[in-house]
Design an enzyme around this catalytic site. Sequence first.
Site: not given
Length: 326
Positions: A126, A269, A302
């Site tokens: 991330s 995601d 995610h």
Amino acid sequence: MENKLNPITIKNFTTESGVVCPVLNLTFEVFGPALHTAPVVLVNHALTGNSRVVGIDGWWNDLIGDNKTIDTNKYTVIAFNIPGNGYDKTTIDNYTDFKTRDIAQLFIQGIQFLEIDQLYALIGGSVGGGIAWEMLALEPKITQHLIPIATDWKSTDWLIANCFLQEQILNNSSRPIEDARAHAMLCYRTPESFKQKFQRTRNEELAIFNVESWLLHHGQKLQKRFQLSSYKMMNQLLKTIDITRNSESFEVLASKIEAEIHIIGIDSDLFFTAKENKETYQELKKLHVKVSYQEIKSVHGHDAFLIEYEQLNNLLADIFKGNNKI
């Protein structure tokens, strides 16, 4: 594995926006063999993470540790705290003065302070992966392997829009951390993940849906351990990933890269989409960069890089096999 925070004092740091910080404290932890006795892996933490990647409360214990995929018998693992994340008790109120590249610059200064000539691997998920991209763009020789997971070299319009809404909540809500976290969880997971988990069931005691009580729980949990200024800072960094901003074109920057790049996307995601990751892979391939693309298959979106440990271990195993020497 118990460990301690180590400080580095950085003086007169000038941010990309021209703000001079007389003193900034950069803290870090080291796991495994002592520095300069084994290959070094730098781990960049995500939004609510910190330098404690291994041991009690270690957030990547399933991936890193003794005899794990990133084996702390073979590799020295370092993790810096993003200044302002609150883990080292310091906060930054003027968060809009900072962009992701500033943190990359600070981490590079930390590497130089520790007299590390080159990392074996630079890995992050991330926003941590976004910082890793920025580090490689600034210092193309910094690492042998770049491993960006559930991230990309730029924040898309969709991501910027979500960060904008997060900032609105953080600045205007009467319960900023709880409410912002509840919204964020909708982006970190997927409709299919929620369907699988909750099946429209209800919490009879609270007289609300279980998905609602789950969102409330995550908000309250984060509120207890995270500071408002830290959330604002990390959200700002998530919004400002872009290795080309006020810099050279992607093609020019990519042409300088010597590292092997191992992009790991997540098929579901919603934040850093697999489509964007695949486009980055294709662009790098065209430019003759040593690059691979692999994908975590998951309904969880995610957050899958923190959930699907078995898949992640399998995808990374070949990079960290063998007895590497300095």
